[in-house]
Design an enzyme around this catalytic site. Structure first.
Site, PDB file in Angstrom:
ATOM      1  N   GLN A 181       0.814  -1.213   0.000  1.00 37.66           N
ATOM      2  CA  GLN A 181       0.000   0.000   0.000  1.00 37.66           C
ATOM      3  C   GLN A 181       0.849   1.266   0.000  1.00 37.66           C
ATOM      4  OE1 GLN A 181      -3.140  -0.183  -0.514  1.00 37.66           O
ATOM      5  NE2 GLN A 181      -3.381  -2.382  -0.182  1.00 37.66           N
ATOM      6  N   CYS A 346      -8.811  -9.379   4.508  1.00 39.09           N
ATOM      7  CA  CYS A 346      -7.681 -10.272   4.815  1.00 39.09           C
ATOM      8  C   CYS A 346      -6.933  -9.780   6.052  1.00 39.09           C
ATOM      9  CB  CYS A 346      -6.729 -10.404   3.633  1.00 39.09           C
ATOM     10  SG  CYS A 346      -7.460 -11.190   2.194  1.00 39.09           S
TER      11      CYS A 346
END
Length: 388
Positions: A181, A346
């Site tokens: 990210q 997740c």
């Protein structure tokens, strides 16, 4: 930038870039070219096209290294960050205790468990950042690895990487950073960060699926045995004994993802042509706009810090995130729909920490704009009218 992305045609409000980013035309073109007119195998053929493709493949490795501030012989091409973390967990020669955090993606939890590491878990601060004060107290000489997310895929919180590296190195542990990210929205310099391993996936960086990179310090990679066997990663093979190539080749068994590697090169060029600082500033403005709009409602719970990087996670009173996501996907009065992520992302241990089973997550990309925020807020209001 929306016109550069064929997947956004028709005014679709795509707010799931943290899951996977849409692909610009230049990446699609690079994929078609590599799979078509330029296609040949690499590292094997003596004919001109194979040689040219090999040069392009290794140029992509150089480009990845430049992108994150490393050296080409420290970059291993893998299927994605998941494979990168599995590789380190399985091959690192000094298995011991690994310190993770509450907010880690399953891909930075399960590989360590499968490889037999003893897992310790660092808590979070009140605003959803990894608590490095707690980490400092938890770390012992028994820890040989610290593995943390550079940016949380749920909360958008950013790690103080240099401090994390210092804390790890004080006890002679190594630091692995999950950069999935981070690389799409901020400049990464592995030397400045002080980490020992850095992993990321291409598909969140506006590139293709099925390819990513593991950067590791050269001495560490050389000390690690291969974890998969096959072609290309060998020196000599006999039925009695096999010797292996040097890193990074020893970790790239089999015919590589040639087309995907070249498309990753194109994605990096595209992102850097815009500028990571500009992308980060743009997404930061959108995060601020969305958080302000959500905070103005009395039926929304926000998660994560105010300065979240490109991601806003929230819950709506009396509405399951899956229901919200389903209603948003239905065309509104203007005929367009909104795509968000709804679920545990997740990150089930983090959901347990937050006291929820799931959250709704809106995540931005360089193609996102204020219209996406407005469409999301209109969809939330429509959902409230449905649920009362």
């Amino acid at each position: 930038m929306r016109d550069d992305f064929p997947g956004l045609a028709g005014g679709w409000h795509y707010l799931d870039s943290a899951a996977t980013a849409q692909k610009p035309q230049v990446v699609i073109d690079a994929t078609v070219r590599a799979m078509g007119a330029d296609y040949a195998t690499v590292h094997r053929g003596v004919y001109a096209r194979s040689a040219n493709m090999t040069l392009a493949y290794e140029a992509a490795r150089e480009r990845v290294a430049q992108f994150i501030g490393g050296k080409a012989d420290e970059v291993v091409f893998v299927r994605g960050a998941t494979e990168a973390i599995n590789l380190v967990a399985q091959s690192f020669p000094k298995k011991g205790r690994v310190l993770l955090s509450v907010l880690e993606h399953h891909s930075n939890i399960v590989p360590w468990q499968l490889a037999g590491w003893q897992v310790d878990v660092c808590p979070l601060t009140a605003d959803g950042c990894i608590d490095l004060d707690a980490a400092e107290k938890m770390l012992t000489p028994e820890h040989t690895m610290v593995a943390l997310a550079h940016v949380s895929n749920v909360l958008g919180s950013t790690l103080d990487c240099t401090r994390a590296a210092d804390l790890a190195h004080r006890v002679r542990a190594r630091l692995l950073l999950d950069g999935c990210q981070a690389v799409p929205r901020m400049a990464v310099d592995v030397a400045a960060l002080g980490c020992d391993f850095y992993a990321f996936s291409a598909h969140k960086l506006y590139g293709p699926t099925g390819i990513g990179a593991l950067w590791g310090r050269a001495a560490l990679l050389e000390a690690m045995p291969p974890w998969q066997g096959g072609g290309s990663m060998i020196d000599k093979v006999s039925f009695e004994r096999t010797t292996f190539a040097s890193a990074p080749t020893r970790f790239e068994a089999g015919t590589p993802a040639i087309v995907e590697v070249l498309a990753l090169h194109a994605a990096i060029d595209f992102v850097e042509s815009i500028g990571l600082a500009a992308i980060h500033a743009h997404e930061t403005r959108l995060v601020g706009q969305l958080r302000e709009a959500l905070r103005a409602r009395n039926d929304i719970t926000l998660f994560g810090p105010e300065d979240a990087a490109g991601i806003v996670s929230f819950a709506m009173d009396g509405v399951h995130p899956h229901d919200l996501g389903t209603i948003l996907d239905e065309p509104g009065p203007d005929g367009t729909s909104v795509a968000i992520r709804a679920g545990h992302h997740c990150a089930q241990p983090l959901m347990a920490h937050l006291g929820v089973s799931a959250t709704a997550r809106a995540s931005f990309g360089l193609y996102s704009d204020a219209d996406d925020v407005a469409a999301l807020m209109a969809g939330i209001e429509r959902t409230r009218r449905i649920f009362g």
